[in-house]
Design a protein around this motif. Sequence first.
Motif, short mmCIF file in Angstrom:
data_model
loop_
_atom_site.label_atom_id
_atom_site.label_comp_id
_atom_site.label_asym_id
_atom_site.label_seq_id
_atom_site.Cartn_x
_atom_site.Cartn_y
_atom_site.Cartn_z
N LEU A 14 1.20 -1.07 -0.22
CA LEU A 14 0.22 0.06 0.00
C LEU A 14 0.75 0.84 -0.17
CD1 LEU A 14 -2.90 -0.87 2.17
CD2 LEU A 14 -2.76 -0.88 0.61
N SER A 15 1.51 0.96 -0.18
CA SER A 15 3.19 2.76 -0.85
C SER A 15 2.10 3.18 -1.01
CB SER A 15 4.93 1.59 -0.92
OG SER A 15 5.00 0.86 0.23
N GLY A 16 2.28 5.25 -1.00
CA GLY A 16 1.93 5.94 -1.59
C GLY A 16 0.17 6.19 -1.07
N ARG A 17 0.03 5.14 -0.73
CA ARG A 17 -1.06 5.64 -0.15
C ARG A 17 -1.38 6.59 1.06
NH1 ARG A 17 -6.75 0.66 0.17
NH2 ARG A 17 -8.12 2.28 0.44
N THR A 18 -3.07 7.16 0.82
CA THR A 18 -3.11 7.96 2.73
C THR A 18 -4.30 7.09 3.07
OG1 THR A 18 -2.85 9.82 0.93
CG2 THR A 18 -3.71 10.24 3.37
N LEU A 19 -4.13 6.45 4.30
CA LEU A 19 -4.90 6.64 5.53
C LEU A 19 -5.33 7.93 6.53
CD1 LEU A 19 -3.50 3.41 6.13
CD2 LEU A 19 -5.05 3.54 4.49
N GLY A 20 -6.79 7.96 6.19
CA GLY A 20 -6.29 9.16 6.45
C GLY A 20 -5.91 10.18 6.82
N GLY A 21 -4.78 10.98 7.96
CA GLY A 21 -4.15 11.61 7.64
C GLY A 21 -2.49 11.19 8.23
N TYR A 22 -2.81 9.63 7.40
CA TYR A 22 -1.15 9.43 7.78
C TYR A 22 -0.76 9.28 6.09
CZ TYR A 22 -2.29 9.31 12.32
OH TYR A 22 -2.57 9.24 13.51
N ARG A 23 0.20 8.94 5.56
CA ARG A 23 0.56 8.67 4.35
C ARG A 23 2.31 8.03 4.38
NH1 ARG A 23 4.84 10.60 0.94
NH2 ARG A 23 4.89 12.34 1.90
N LEU A 24 1.66 6.97 4.24
CA LEU A 24 2.61 5.82 3.68
C LEU A 24 3.70 5.41 2.55
CD1 LEU A 24 -0.58 2.65 3.90
CD2 LEU A 24 0.20 3.92 5.90
N LEU A 25 4.16 5.74 3.40
CA LEU A 25 5.96 5.76 2.88
C LEU A 25 6.76 4.90 1.73
CD1 LEU A 25 7.15 8.62 4.96
CD2 LEU A 25 6.20 9.08 2.99
N ARG A 26 6.84 3.73 2.62
CA ARG A 26 6.99 2.49 2.14
C ARG A 26 7.24 1.65 3.67
NH1 ARG A 26 11.97 5.54 4.22
NH2 ARG A 26 12.79 3.99 5.43
N ARG A 27 6.78 0.59 2.57
CA ARG A 27 6.68 -0.91 3.71
C ARG A 27 8.01 -1.66 4.28
NH1 ARG A 27 2.52 -5.93 1.38
NH2 ARG A 27 4.85 -6.47 0.24
N LEU A 28 7.81 -1.66 5.38
CA LEU A 28 9.00 -2.16 5.83
C LEU A 28 9.46 -3.88 6.44
CD1 LEU A 28 9.35 1.00 9.55
CD2 LEU A 28 10.63 0.45 7.05
N ASP A 35 1.13 -6.18 7.92
CA ASP A 35 2.26 -5.24 7.48
C ASP A 35 2.36 -3.97 7.80
OD1 ASP A 35 1.69 -7.58 5.23
OD2 ASP A 35 1.10 -6.26 4.13
N VAL A 36 3.66 -3.85 8.45
CA VAL A 36 4.15 -2.55 8.27
C VAL A 36 5.49 -1.23 7.95
CG1 VAL A 36 6.07 -1.46 10.81
CG2 VAL A 36 4.78 -3.95 11.11
N TYR A 37 4.66 -0.34 8.20
CA TYR A 37 4.94 1.24 7.18
C TYR A 37 5.73 1.67 8.09
CZ TYR A 37 1.80 -1.73 3.60
OH TYR A 37 1.04 -2.53 2.54
N VAL A 38 6.87 2.93 7.25
CA VAL A 38 7.17 4.04 7.55
C VAL A 38 5.74 5.08 6.96
CG1 VAL A 38 8.26 4.22 6.45
CG2 VAL A 38 8.57 5.61 8.43
N ALA A 39 5.33 5.70 7.54
CA ALA A 39 4.53 6.42 6.97
C ALA A 39 4.36 8.65 8.25
CB ALA A 39 2.97 6.61 7.87
#
Length: 354
Positions: A14-28, A35-39
Amino acid sequence: MQNQSATTSLDHDLSGRTLGGYRLLRRLGSGGMADVYVAEQTSLQRWVAIKVLRSATLAHPEALDRFAQEARAAAALVHGNIVQIHEVGCFDGVHFLAEEFVAGPTLRVWLKERGPLGPAGVLSVLTQVGSALDRAVAAGVVHRDIKPENLLVTPRGEVKVADFGLAFIQGIQSVGLVATAKHFPGHGDTETDSHLDLPVVQHSYDRLDSVELVPFISAVNGGVRSIMSAHISFPNVSNIDGIPGTLDKNILTDILRDSLGFKDMIVTDGLGMKGITNHYSPGKAVIEALRAGADLMLMSPDVTTAINEVEQALAEGTIEIDRINESVRKLLQWKKDHGLLDTKQQIDIAELSE
């Protein structure tokens, strides 16, 4: 935040997607439950970690409920050595947890890179982790999966305990397996190995209630479906001197069933261990475990003899058939819950190759 009950298959990146106020940068990374992302949290312009629940978890509504409950409990733990939880929610069918982002490796990776620690370094790690867990226990929250992979190290060398929110028991049971909490009522303060003889622990019930029983209370409240007994004698808790907890009604029924409210399967530790065999015949061990409240007996050293002795006890009326049927019904319910009684999933053994 938009809360919705819909769920989505989310096992893709889901990297690049926005969840509410969070923009997923990359999957860790990925695990069995999330799944864990830095956002980036856009409102505060800071990095956070986002855990997105996987489809296997979303298929079990009860697991979602427990996940949210545990996340809220963990969010109340404010401590410098605990990864802070910011939010748990759902956006466009995506269930997620937002938490503090630690810009550092796990303790396992950190130790592999640095090599063995000296005494001062070991003491520092243990002190930090111990302080975090002490704070959690004081708040009635138990981390059930402490291991190097769940300890993060910051660039300044601070150790932070992670993954309170993604409960180990719920993760196991959300994919159709049965989690077991063990060894009841506690096995961490013995000097004797129960494989070799029967350990004796002199603790009072008040001590057990404030220390050893705490993780079991949390496990029961979290929906664990199986608890394994300990071959340990507790003379200051039991009214029978020298009896293993596995065979003790005071332990399995009075405390585990009645006080803690556990209604599911009680499993014995291996009955071939000398903490049992040094003192009981195969059949006597099974009979006394049944009387104590155990449902499933593991690894009898002589199954045939044990069955014969149980049948004799039934004939003599020293154990009731209703007691055995109670445990059989639980086991059949387990099999039904996991599809083992579904004829569509059965295999014709005649079709199996030798």
